[in-house]
Design a protein around this motif. Structure first.
Motif, PDB file in Angstrom:
ATOM      1  N   LYS A  12       0.842  -1.190   0.000  1.00 39.19           N
ATOM      2  CA  LYS A  12       0.000   0.000   0.000  1.00 39.19           C
ATOM      3  C   LYS A  12       0.878   1.240   0.000  1.00 39.19           C
ATOM      4  CE  LYS A  12      -3.896  -2.143   2.408  1.00 39.19           C
ATOM      5  NZ  LYS A  12      -4.767  -2.090   3.584  1.00 39.19           N
ATOM      6  N   ASN A  13       0.508   2.193  -0.831  1.00 37.52           N
ATOM      7  CA  ASN A  13       1.263   3.441  -0.876  1.00 37.52           C
ATOM      8  C   ASN A  13       0.974   4.270   0.366  1.00 37.52           C
ATOM      9  OD1 ASN A  13       2.289   2.929  -3.405  1.00 37.52           O
ATOM     10  ND2 ASN A  13       0.468   3.755  -4.432  1.00 37.52           N
ATOM     11  N   ARG A  15       1.116   8.153   2.147  1.00 37.68           N
ATOM     12  CA  ARG A  15       0.686   9.411   1.545  1.00 37.68           C
ATOM     13  C   ARG A  15       1.806  10.093   0.801  1.00 37.68           C
ATOM     14  NH1 ARG A  15      -3.522  12.376   5.679  1.00 37.68           N
ATOM     15  NH2 ARG A  15      -5.045  10.673   5.757  1.00 37.68           N
ATOM     16  N   ASP A  18       2.019   8.530  -2.570  1.00 38.03           N
ATOM     17  CA  ASP A  18       0.943   8.935  -3.459  1.00 38.03           C
ATOM     18  C   ASP A  18       1.222  10.300  -4.062  1.00 38.03           C
ATOM     19  OD1 ASP A  18      -1.613   7.421  -1.387  1.00 38.03           O
ATOM     20  OD2 ASP A  18      -0.478   6.616  -3.059  1.00 38.03           O
ATOM     21  N   VAL A  21       3.559  10.033  -6.920  1.00 36.64           N
ATOM     22  CA  VAL A  21       3.001   9.391  -8.103  1.00 36.64           C
ATOM     23  C   VAL A  21       2.606  10.391  -9.155  1.00 36.64           C
ATOM     24  CG1 VAL A  21       0.948   8.193  -8.940  1.00 36.64           C
ATOM     25  CG2 VAL A  21       2.307   7.199  -7.106  1.00 36.64           C
ATOM     26  N   LYS A 299       2.953   0.570  -9.178  1.00 36.36           N
ATOM     27  CA  LYS A 299       2.158   1.473  -8.343  1.00 36.36           C
ATOM     28  C   LYS A 299       1.579   2.613  -9.184  1.00 36.36           C
ATOM     29  CE  LYS A 299       4.776   0.652  -4.064  1.00 36.36           C
ATOM     30  NZ  LYS A 299       5.603   1.285  -3.018  1.00 36.36           N
ATOM     31  N   LEU A 300       2.403   3.148 -10.063  1.00 36.89           N
ATOM     32  CA  LEU A 300       1.964   4.226 -10.936  1.00 36.89           C
ATOM     33  C   LEU A 300       0.820   3.770 -11.831  1.00 36.89           C
ATOM     34  CD1 LEU A 300       3.457   7.129 -11.862  1.00 36.89           C
ATOM     35  CD2 LEU A 300       3.688   5.795 -13.945  1.00 36.89           C
ATOM     36  N   ALA A 303      -2.374   3.756  -9.795  1.00 36.76           N
ATOM     37  CA  ALA A 303      -2.810   5.095  -9.397  1.00 36.76           C
ATOM     38  C   ALA A 303      -3.390   5.882 -10.566  1.00 36.76           C
ATOM     39  CB  ALA A 303      -1.632   5.859  -8.786  1.00 36.76           C
TER      40      ALA A 303
END
Length: 338
Positions: A12-13, A15, A18, A21, A299-300, A303
């Motif tokens: 999990k990312n 904050r 994020d 990102v 992850k990118l 998102a």
């Protein structure tokens, strides 16, 4: 010439991740495709076709450079979050765990023995295939005589290797066929395409048997070492283990180590989230950087695109496909290369 012959656990990312990102997107858009290494301050050399009209405004160029640097820094940070990595590099397995690097040589001597004898047939084909049906050049005849000496010397060496009778007999057959073919070529100074193919096909079964034996030796030794390392890992470390396999262009999902680790770690398609293939990246740090890129791009992808694999393809792939359809007729079922 060798005949024989992993991306990550979902996290999990936080904050801060994020926030990064969004900035990373700018860098990736500027790259054109995610495979390009986002090194800061790197510029393509000027060409004769370069004109001032093709140059970015200084402000936009500065933004692009900063975006790429943000991406590179984020990749470096991502690599610090990987608890356990195994890298397959030649004869070695490299375990990088909690800042410690451990190297274990796992490819046994048997692998190299079987590979070396099998290579003789492959070498002769590649050496002679360009002069089929014509008088062989003096330079090639000279190299054949030198290779003949090596083939002859490799026979007695069989007695020093401790091979079982069947395996020893197989190597003798490979050597004898090679020796007889070389002698014939040297005597006549030429050979036909049929003669070359007959020679190669005669050793096919023996070469395949050597390949099977070498693969078995590699996998057994690899599994033994991996299980030893697993015994020293926590359940969480094992669950997040990622494997990088370095190898040549053609092997990929069929690479022996990829097959083993994908089965072990449950990657149905070979390469995947925990098994990364580092094609032709023989430098360990470059291979590890690829893992950092894969993790960050995963992850990118989620998102921005809601697809965990989107950035594993060329960023321009979908747009290029549409553009090509506009220029050329869209392919229909059954179409092959034009």
């Amino acid at each position: 010439m060798a005949i024989y012959l992993s991306d990550f656990a979902a996290q999990k990312n936080d904050r801060r991740g994020d926030g990064l990102v969004v900035l990373m997107v700018l860098g990736l858009l500027a790259l054109g495709c995610h495979g390009e290494s986002p090194e800061p301050n790197s510029k393509a050399p000027p060409t004769e076709q370069s004109t001032d009209a093709n140059k970015l405004p200084a402000e936009l160029d500065a933004l692009n450079v900063a975006s790429r640097k943000i991406y590179a820094d984020a990749r470096t940070l991502e690599l610090t979050k990987i608890p356990v990595v195994i890298i397959v590099s030649g004869d070695d397995l490299v375990l990088r765990k909690n800042g410690k690097r451990t190297v274990a040589t796992v490819i046994p001597a048997e692998y190299h023995v079987l590979k070396s004898y099998a290579h003789s047939t492959l070498a002769l084909y590649t050496h002679l295939s360009s002069e089929v049906g014509m008088p062989i050049s003096n330079e090639r005849l000279k190299s054949l005589r030198e290779y003949q000496v090596l083939l002859t010397a490799a026979g007695p060496a069989l007695e020093k290797l401790g091979l079982d009778p069947e395996t020893k007999a197989r190597q003798k057959r490979i050597l004898e066929r090679a020796g007889e073919f070389v002698a014939s070529v040297l005597k006549k100074g030429m050979f036909s395409a049929d003669e070359l193919i007959i020679f190669c096909r005669a050793s096919r079964a023996d070469i395949l048997a050597n390949g099977a034996g070498a693969a078995k030796a590699q996998i057994l030794a690899t599994h033994k070492q991996v299980m030893e390392w697993k015994s020293g890992m926590t359940a969480e470390e094992w669950a997040t283990l990622t494997v990088i396999v370095t190898g040549g262009q053609t092997a990929r999902t069929e690479n022996a180590a990829v097959q083993y680790f994908s089965r072990l770690l449950g990657e149905a398609n070979g390469e995947g989230r925990r098994v990364v293939y580092a094609e032709s990246l023989w430098d360990e740090e470059k291979a590890v950087n690829l893992l950092g890129t894969r993790r960050l791009d995963g992850k990118l992808s989620v998102a921005v695109f809601g697809d965990p694999y989107r950035m594993y393809r060329d960023f321009l792939a979908d747009g290029a496909r549409t553009a090509i359809d506009d220029i050329l007729a869209p392919p229909t079922a059954g179409d092959g290369p034009q």
